[in-house]
Design an enzyme around this catalytic site. Structure first.
Site, PDB file in Angstrom:
ATOM      1  N   LYS A 119       0.842  -1.196   0.000  1.00 57.39           N
ATOM      2  CA  LYS A 119       0.000   0.000   0.000  1.00 57.39           C
ATOM      3  C   LYS A 119       0.873   1.241   0.000  1.00 57.39           C
ATOM      4  O   LYS A 119       1.970   1.229   0.558  1.00 57.39           O
ATOM      5  CB  LYS A 119      -0.889   0.018   1.252  1.00 57.39           C
ATOM      6  CG  LYS A 119      -1.912  -1.105   1.285  1.00 57.39           C
ATOM      7  CD  LYS A 119      -2.662  -1.119   2.609  1.00 57.39           C
ATOM      8  CE  LYS A 119      -3.258  -2.486   2.867  1.00 57.39           C
ATOM      9  NZ  LYS A 119      -3.352  -2.814   4.276  1.00 57.39           N
ATOM     10  N   ARG A 126       7.138   1.658   6.271  1.00 48.85           N
ATOM     11  CA  ARG A 126       6.874   0.725   7.352  1.00 48.85           C
ATOM     12  C   ARG A 126       7.977  -0.328   7.320  1.00 48.85           C
ATOM     13  O   ARG A 126       8.221  -0.946   6.284  1.00 48.85           O
ATOM     14  CB  ARG A 126       5.534   0.040   7.136  1.00 48.85           C
ATOM     15  CG  ARG A 126       5.294  -1.061   8.127  1.00 48.85           C
ATOM     16  CD  ARG A 126       4.141  -1.912   7.678  1.00 48.85           C
ATOM     17  NE  ARG A 126       3.839  -2.923   8.664  1.00 48.85           N
ATOM     18  CZ  ARG A 126       3.189  -4.040   8.380  1.00 48.85           C
ATOM     19  NH1 ARG A 126       2.786  -4.284   7.154  1.00 48.85           N
ATOM     20  NH2 ARG A 126       2.940  -4.917   9.322  1.00 48.85           N
ATOM     21  N   ARG A 138      -0.032 -18.429   8.977  1.00 49.37           N
ATOM     22  CA  ARG A 138       0.937 -18.679  10.056  1.00 49.37           C
ATOM     23  C   ARG A 138       0.279 -19.453  11.199  1.00 49.37           C
ATOM     24  O   ARG A 138      -0.867 -19.173  11.550  1.00 49.37           O
ATOM     25  CB  ARG A 138       1.479 -17.357  10.598  1.00 49.37           C
ATOM     26  CG  ARG A 138       2.547 -16.753   9.726  1.00 49.37           C
ATOM     27  CD  ARG A 138       2.929 -15.371  10.190  1.00 49.37           C
ATOM     28  NE  ARG A 138       2.349 -14.355   9.343  1.00 49.37           N
ATOM     29  CZ  ARG A 138       2.351 -13.058   9.600  1.00 49.37           C
ATOM     30  NH1 ARG A 138       2.919 -12.614  10.701  1.00 49.37           N
ATOM     31  NH2 ARG A 138       1.807 -12.191   8.767  1.00 49.37           N
ATOM     32  N   ARG A 188     -12.906 -14.822   4.182  1.00 47.54           N
ATOM     33  CA  ARG A 188     -14.164 -14.700   3.420  1.00 47.54           C
ATOM     34  C   ARG A 188     -14.513 -16.014   2.741  1.00 47.54           C
ATOM     35  O   ARG A 188     -15.669 -16.438   2.745  1.00 47.54           O
ATOM     36  CB  ARG A 188     -14.043 -13.597   2.356  1.00 47.54           C
ATOM     37  CG  ARG A 188     -14.103 -12.223   2.941  1.00 47.54           C
ATOM     38  CD  ARG A 188     -13.626 -11.180   1.971  1.00 47.54           C
ATOM     39  NE  ARG A 188     -12.191 -11.295   1.734  1.00 47.54           N
ATOM     40  CZ  ARG A 188     -11.448 -10.335   1.225  1.00 47.54           C
ATOM     41  NH1 ARG A 188     -12.007  -9.210   0.871  1.00 47.54           N
ATOM     42  NH2 ARG A 188     -10.147 -10.492   1.052  1.00 47.54           N
ATOM     43  N   GLU A 200      -2.318   2.909   9.402  1.00 52.64           N
ATOM     44  CA  GLU A 200      -0.866   2.839   9.596  1.00 52.64           C
ATOM     45  C   GLU A 200      -0.157   3.903   8.770  1.00 52.64           C
ATOM     46  O   GLU A 200       0.850   4.470   9.199  1.00 52.64           O
ATOM     47  CB  GLU A 200      -0.358   1.446   9.189  1.00 52.64           C
ATOM     48  CG  GLU A 200      -0.828   0.341  10.125  1.00 52.64           C
ATOM     49  CD  GLU A 200      -0.694  -1.056   9.539  1.00 52.64           C
ATOM     50  OE1 GLU A 200      -1.032  -1.251   8.359  1.00 52.64           O
ATOM     51  OE2 GLU A 200      -0.269  -1.956  10.270  1.00 52.64           O
TER      52      GLU A 200
HETATM   53  P1  ADP Z   1      -2.503  -7.510   5.794  1.00 52.74           P
HETATM   54  O1  ADP Z   1      -2.004  -8.193   7.030  1.00 52.74           O
HETATM   55  O2  ADP Z   1      -2.013  -8.128   4.547  1.00 52.74           O
HETATM   56  O3  ADP Z   1      -2.381  -5.992   5.830  1.00 52.74           O
HETATM   57  P2  ADP Z   1      -5.378  -6.963   5.981  1.00 52.74           P
HETATM   58  O4  ADP Z   1      -5.428  -6.210   7.259  1.00 52.74           O
HETATM   59  O5  ADP Z   1      -5.644  -6.205   4.720  1.00 52.74           O
HETATM   60  O6  ADP Z   1      -4.068  -7.840   5.826  1.00 52.74           O
HETATM   61  O7  ADP Z   1      -6.436  -8.148   6.117  1.00 52.74           O
HETATM   62  C1  ADP Z   1      -6.599  -9.066   5.073  1.00 52.74           C
HETATM   63  C2  ADP Z   1      -7.589 -10.117   5.525  1.00 52.74           C
HETATM   64  O8  ADP Z   1      -8.846  -9.502   5.853  1.00 52.74           O
HETATM   65  C3  ADP Z   1      -7.907 -11.111   4.407  1.00 52.74           C
HETATM   66  O9  ADP Z   1      -7.160 -12.267   4.586  1.00 52.74           O
HETATM   67  C4  ADP Z   1      -9.380 -11.408   4.588  1.00 52.74           C
HETATM   68  O10 ADP Z   1      -9.491 -12.693   5.151  1.00 52.74           O
HETATM   69  C5  ADP Z   1      -9.887 -10.426   5.607  1.00 52.74           C
HETATM   70  N1  ADP Z   1     -11.087  -9.708   5.148  1.00 52.74           N
HETATM   71  C6  ADP Z   1     -11.155  -8.611   4.361  1.00 52.74           C
HETATM   72  N2  ADP Z   1     -12.439  -8.268   4.164  1.00 52.74           N
HETATM   73  C7  ADP Z   1     -13.199  -9.170   4.842  1.00 52.74           C
HETATM   74  C8  ADP Z   1     -14.624  -9.361   5.026  1.00 52.74           C
HETATM   75  N3  ADP Z   1     -15.512  -8.553   4.476  1.00 52.74           N
HETATM   76  N4  ADP Z   1     -15.000 -10.405   5.802  1.00 52.74           N
HETATM   77  C9  ADP Z   1     -14.118 -11.220   6.365  1.00 52.74           C
HETATM   78  N5  ADP Z   1     -12.791 -11.097   6.230  1.00 52.74           N
HETATM   79  C10 ADP Z   1     -12.334 -10.083   5.471  1.00 52.74           C
END
Ligand code: ADP
Length: 391
Positions: free
Chosen positions: A18, A91, A239, A283, A377
């Protein structure tokens, strides 16, 4: 009046990259590219304005951040004519023992950051790679590294110490904690949202692809579930989370797995993916009729519940729970399951507010506040970067 300086922020997570641009405190744009589980023709670069309106959306042939960075710089020339990029904030997941505050990147700092790669193999190479890319594209612009470990510098020694011979602690084998930029973002927003939570005992649940909890007392970290590496604690997308060290000895001795194979197993093949055998994405699991998918979701929630218990004990009680990050912000299902199992702590959960995606998820007489707060962040990195250049 001279326009505010532009600060670019690069945030490389385990499954996404990002980018954001700020003019002073004002967000100008966000951009990103999804990194994992996608073939190159499915990868999409997106750039949106602060209201979330699309500025650009299209395929990217590589996951190399240089194409994203260049696209963002080109867009900024149009959006903010005449404004100069004055700094790039990054980051960086692991700051080790040395970096407990943001630091301006020098060649020597870069070498030190690279030497921390074994402690965060999923993230640190991306973070260092992005710094090198930005240095190549913007050689004259100062770069600042902002650390996920730094927020936990306030943790007491009991939380830092592993039960190993003392010499290992002195060598840096200790509990550091991660997701600190996200926790700082939440801590900075709490006073306006829930003053009691800001000064009191709050457990923040950062539930994304990587997941951890932070016990905050008066907005400062006193305990967390990740430790020496981001492998510890909760079950995550891929993990395993906390695991008996004896399992690793078993895999080495009896399964003849090499250290690299074990690392791959624990980092990339375990968690929701390993337990379900279906997907690492929550999801997909919530939508799946397979019993293994349901079990993986149950286990994920159970581990959150169990560790909120541990965080509450470390805090000596609980005033608030905050849900944040991809799962915490977007899954009413997970929030509800966790809070229902924690009713004994004095949580009265408001299911309707939860489904509506409100900030406040507890009913009026709940002893414990339950909040859903979007983490930012990138805004924290921009602030830290601006401050590091002033100091
Ligand atoms: P990262 O650690 O890569 O920054 P994010 O904070 O973007 O991850 O979270 C990604 C996770 O959020 C995905 O693996 C997905 O499972 C979950 N996620 C995103 N939208 C939804 C939703 N509407 N319902 C359930 N889980 C979701």
């Amino acid at each position: 009046m001279p326009s505010a300086p532009l600060i670019l922020v690069l945030n490389a997570g385990s499954s996404s990259l990002k980018l954001a641009a700020f003019s002073g405190d004002r967000l100008v744009l966000r951009a990103g590219v999804e990194r994992t589980n996608q073939t190159p023709d499915q990868r999409r670069l997106w750039i949106v304005d602060p209201e979330g309106q699309t500025i650009e959306h299209g395929p990217v042939p590589t996951i190399d951040s240089s194409s994203l960075l260049q696209a963002v710089i080109d867009t900024l020339v149009t959006l903010c004519p005449g404004q100069r990029i004055t700094a790039v904030g990054h980051r960086v997941v692991h700051g080790g023992d040395r970096f407990t505050a943001p630091v301006r990147v020098t060649p020597e700092v870069l070498v030190e950051l690279e030497s921390l790669t074994p402690l965060a193999p999923l993230h640190q190479p991306h973070n260092v790679g992005e710094i090198r890319t930005a240095l190549r594209i913007l050689p004259d612009v100062p770069q600042v590294a902002c650390f996920d470990t730094a927020f936990h510098a306030t943790m007491p020694w009991q939380e830092r110490m592993l039960g190993l011979p003392r010499k290992y602690y002195q060598q840096g084998v200790k509990r550091y904690g991660f997701h600190g930029l996200s926790y700082e973002s939440i801590a900075s927003r709490l006073p306006a949202i829930d003053p009691r939570a800001a000064v009191g005992r709050t457990v923040v649940c950062h539930l994304g692809s990587g997941a951890s909890l932070c016990a905050m007392s008066g907005g400062k970290s006193i305990a967390t579930t990740m430790s020496f590496t981001p492998l510890d604690g909760l079950l995550m997308s891929t993990r395993a989370g906390a695991i008996d060290a004896g399992v690793i000895l078993h895999l080495l001795r009896n399964e003849q797995l090499s250290p690299d194979q074990i690392e791959h197993l624990l980092d990339r093949e375990s968690g929701l993916l390993g337990v379900s055998g279906i997907s690492s994405d929550l999801r997909d699991l919530l939508a799946s009729p397979a019993p293994e998918a349901a079990e993986a979701v149950d286990l994920f929630c159970y581990r959150v519940v169990r560790d909120i218990g541990a965080m509450t004990a470390a805090l000596g009680g609980l005033d608030a729970i905050v849900f944040t990050a991809g799962i915490g912000e977007n899954s009413p299902d997970v929030r509800e399951r966790v809070c229902i199992q924690l009713a004994w702590l004095g949580i009265e959960f408001d299911s309707a507010a939860n489904l509506a995606g409100s900030v406040t998820l507890h009913s009026q007489h709940s002893r414990v506040s339950v909040l859903r707060i979007q983490t930012d962040e990138e805004a924290v990195i921009a602030r830290q970067t601006a401050n590091a250049l002033v100091d």
